[in-house]
Structure formats: structure tokens, C-alpha cells
Design an enzyme around this catalytic site. Structure first.
Site, PDB file in Angstrom:
ATOM      1  N   ASP A   1     -12.519 -33.560  21.625  1.00 30.47           N
ATOM      2  CA  ASP A   1     -13.974 -33.736  21.465  1.00 30.47           C
ATOM      3  C   ASP A   1     -14.552 -32.776  20.418  1.00 30.47           C
ATOM      4  OD1 ASP A   1     -13.831 -31.304  22.755  1.00 30.47           O
ATOM      5  OD2 ASP A   1     -14.998 -31.899  24.515  1.00 30.47           O
TER       6      ASP A   1
ATOM      7  N   HIS B   1     -14.095 -29.469  20.325  1.00 30.42           N
ATOM      8  CA  HIS B   1     -14.404 -28.096  20.758  1.00 30.42           C
ATOM      9  C   HIS B   1     -13.454 -27.080  20.129  1.00 30.42           C
ATOM     10  CE1 HIS B   1     -11.653 -28.675  24.530  1.00 30.42           C
ATOM     11  NE2 HIS B   1     -11.020 -27.875  23.704  1.00 30.42           N
TER      12      HIS B   1
ATOM     13  N   ASP C   1     -10.458 -17.426  25.361  1.00 33.65           N
ATOM     14  CA  ASP C   1     -11.067 -17.940  26.591  1.00 33.65           C
ATOM     15  C   ASP C   1     -10.183 -17.745  27.817  1.00 33.65           C
ATOM     16  OD1 ASP C   1      -9.216 -19.775  25.596  1.00 33.65           O
ATOM     17  OD2 ASP C   1     -10.708 -21.271  25.085  1.00 33.65           O
TER      18      ASP C   1
ATOM     19  N   GLU D   1     -17.947 -26.569  24.088  1.00 33.73           N
ATOM     20  CA  GLU D   1     -17.986 -28.027  24.163  1.00 33.73           C
ATOM     21  C   GLU D   1     -19.144 -28.565  23.308  1.00 33.73           C
ATOM     22  OE1 GLU D   1     -15.480 -29.346  25.300  1.00 33.73           O
ATOM     23  OE2 GLU D   1     -14.998 -28.925  27.396  1.00 33.73           O
TER      24      GLU D   1
HETATM   25  C1  F6R Z   1      -7.473 -22.642  24.087  1.00 32.20           C
HETATM   26  C2  F6R Z   1      -8.632 -23.163  23.387  1.00 32.20           C
HETATM   27  C3  F6R Z   1      -8.871 -24.619  23.239  1.00 32.20           C
HETATM   28  C4  F6R Z   1      -7.641 -25.382  22.751  1.00 32.20           C
HETATM   29  C5  F6R Z   1      -7.946 -26.866  22.653  1.00 32.20           C
HETATM   30  C6  F6R Z   1      -6.731 -27.667  22.260  1.00 32.20           C
HETATM   31  O1  F6R Z   1      -7.483 -21.235  24.109  1.00 32.20           O
HETATM   32  O2  F6R Z   1      -9.424 -22.392  22.969  1.00 32.20           O
HETATM   33  O3  F6R Z   1      -9.926 -24.815  22.325  1.00 32.20           O
HETATM   34  O4  F6R Z   1      -7.241 -24.893  21.516  1.00 32.20           O
HETATM   35  O5  F6R Z   1      -8.424 -27.324  23.881  1.00 32.20           O
HETATM   36  O6  F6R Z   1      -5.806 -27.619  23.292  1.00 32.20           O
HETATM   37  P1  F6R Z   1      -4.297 -28.073  23.067  1.00 32.20           P
HETATM   38  O7  F6R Z   1      -3.726 -27.118  22.091  1.00 32.20           O
HETATM   39  O8  F6R Z   1      -3.652 -27.943  24.414  1.00 32.20           O
HETATM   40  O9  F6R Z   1      -4.361 -29.461  22.554  1.00 32.20           O
END
Ligand code: F6R
Length: 262
Positions: free
Chosen positions: A136, A138, A67, A143
Site C-alpha cells: 500500500d 507504506h 518499527d 500507512e
Molecule cells: C519493516 C517495515 C515495513 C516493511 C514493509 C515491507 O520494518 O518498516 O515497512 O519494509 O512492510 O515488508 P516485506 O519486506 O515483508 O515485504
């Protein structure tokens, strides 16, 4: 789904790094799906260390990131391109031309997203996809309520994700972009192997719902229950709400040594 609970994020990173090494040893041209955020940082440090020691070779690998934020200027230190260059690509022997990220400033977003999925297909599909998980549930920026068959597209971030990620933007949620381009859940599910890492108690609820809850668009990571080759590697706090916790340890302790990094 294989559930692996380890003592620390550092141990998880070492374990995941061995999976990368094995993949690249067996298939030097492997296509790697990569993630950003706090979760993969220790893994990336370990991969850098291994590359410096000549233990792992990225020279023929191709990468696709999950992403990218929409609307950040090129070179912005909060862009995921900047993150990947700073934490991994600039420190390993990868050909940067083979590192792909969605472009958060594409003129025609829909066309760009379709092209991104097409490029992944053209590269032969993703061999090993790395994931973190949002509080959440994701994965990528899919989301809750994301279609479980979605492809790469633009998504609006939830207020929770914006507030969780504000720490990267000096703590100011108003600076966090509200939109991102993300590989879809269907795009992620096409990967031949998936490794999801999760650390810390604030991931415990999402991990429980993803692994033991019903498959639901309300918990995008629960779609992984339908994938035939997923390893979820987590620390104790992230595992703290799992009902079958003892069973996962029991299974792992009985795995033959050779299978543990497979
Ligand atoms: C990032 C991504 C997100 C993160 C998730 C957890 O490329 O795809 O799904 O893996 O938001 O974020 P952290 O690792 O910062 O807790």
C-alpha cells in the site's frame, strides 16, 4: 531519486551491501537505520557473510530500527527485536548496546516515541536508512494518510498490512498486532542517505506510485521524491509498471563505475 533495476533480489542485496561497506569504511561510527520483513533478509545474509570474512566492520556502528509491534511479550519470536537479533545482530560484530528498537511495551508510548527521536538526534542522525515498501506504499509502518512530516509515534495497521504480515504469524491475521510504533516519515526523511529495496510483482503498483506518482500522503513512500539522496533498488517484477523504465536503465548504464556504490 536514483532508480536501479537489477535481475534479482540477490543482486540487489549485493549492491546494497556494497553501499553499507562503503559507508562503514568511510565512517566506522556510522548510524544505520534498519528495517525488518522479508525484503532485507538477503542483504542481512550478505552483511553477515562479509563480516565473517572481515570485509565489513560493525564494531563502532550504531543502529536504529524503524518499527516494532505493540503488545508482543519480550522475546516473542515475532517481535522485530527477535528478528533483528536472529538475522543480523547476533551474527555480526556489533555492540548490542548500540542497537536500538522502539519498545512495543512502553508504559508511556508518547514519551517513549519522543525519546526515540531524541536518541537518534543525540547519536548525530541517521547516515544510511534502509527501507522496504508495503504493497500500500507504506514505509516503516506509516500507512496511507500518515502525515508526511510525522515523527516516531504509534500507528494502527491497515487490514492489508495485517493480512500481508499474517504469514509471519502462522497465516492467522488475528494474531497480528493491530498497532506498531514506527519512525515517522519526517524522522525517515532526516536520514542523510536512504536505500529502499523492493522485490516482486506485488510491490509494482506501490513502486510506480512512489516514484512516478504525485507526492501524496496516500502513498507515504512518495515523500521520498523530496529527499536529495535516495536509491531505490528493485528487481524486474517490482519495476514492471514503471513508465520511464528505459530511462532509468539508460541513466544507470552511463554512470561512472566509481559512482555506482556511492
Ligand atoms: C519493516 C517495515 C515495513 C516493511 C514493509 C515491507 O520494518 O518498516 O515497512 O519494509 O512492510 O515488508 P516485506 O519486506 O515483508 O515485504
Amino acid at each position: 531519486m536514483e532508480v536501479i533495476i537489477v535481475k534479482s533480489a540477490a543482486e540487489a542485496a549485493r549492491k546494497a551491501a556494497r553501499i553499507y561497506k562503503r559507508m562503514l569504511d568511510e565512517k566506522p561510527t556510522a548510524v544505520l537505520g534498519l528495517a525488518t520483513g522479508s525484503t532485507p533478509l538477503k542483504l542481512y545474509s550478505e552483511l553477515v557473510r562479509m563480516c565473517e570474512n572481515g570485509e565489513i566492520d560493525f564494531s563502532k556502528a550504531t543502529t536504529f530500527n524503524l518499527d516494532e509491534y505493540v503488545g508482543l511479550p519480550e522475546g516473542d519470536p515475532n517481535s522485530y527485536r527477535y528478528f533483528m537479533d536472529a538475522n543480523l545482530f547476533d551474527k555480526i560484530n556489533i555492540d548490542k548496546k548500540r542497537t536500538h528498537m522502539p519498545c512495543g511495551n512502553a508504559d508511556d508510548v508518547n514519551e517513549h516515541c519522543a525519546e526515540y527521536d531524541a536518541k537518534i538526534r543525540l547519536a548525530g542522525g541517521i547516515d544510511l536508512q534502509l527501507l522496504g515498501i508495503g504493497a500500500d506504499g507504506h514505509i516503516g509502518f506509516n500507512e496511507p494518510t500518515s502525515s508526511l512530516t510525522s515523527r516516531t509515534r504509534i500507528k494502527t495497521l491497515t487490514k492489508q498490512t495485517i493480512s500481508d504480515n499474517a504469514r509471519f504469524f502462522g497465516g492467522d491475521p488475528d494474531k497480528v498486532p493491530t498497532h506498531a510504533i514506527t519512525m515517522g516519515i519526517g524522522s525517515i526523511m532526516d536520514a542523510r542517505m536512504i536505500v529502499l529495496l523492493a522485490f516482486g510483482e506485488n510491490k509494482a503498483e506501490a513502486i510506480k506510485a512512489a516514484i512516478e506518482g504525485p507526492i501524496s500522503a496516500m502513498v507515504p513512500a512518495s515523500a521520498l521524491q523530496m529527499h536529495k539522496n535516495v536509491k531505490v533498488i528493485m528487481d524486474e517484477p517490482a519495476a514492471s509498471q514503471l513508465r520511464l523504465r528505459e530511462y532509468y536503465d539508460w541513466v544507470y548504464e552511463r554512470k561512472p563505475e566509481w559512482q555506482k556504490d556511492a
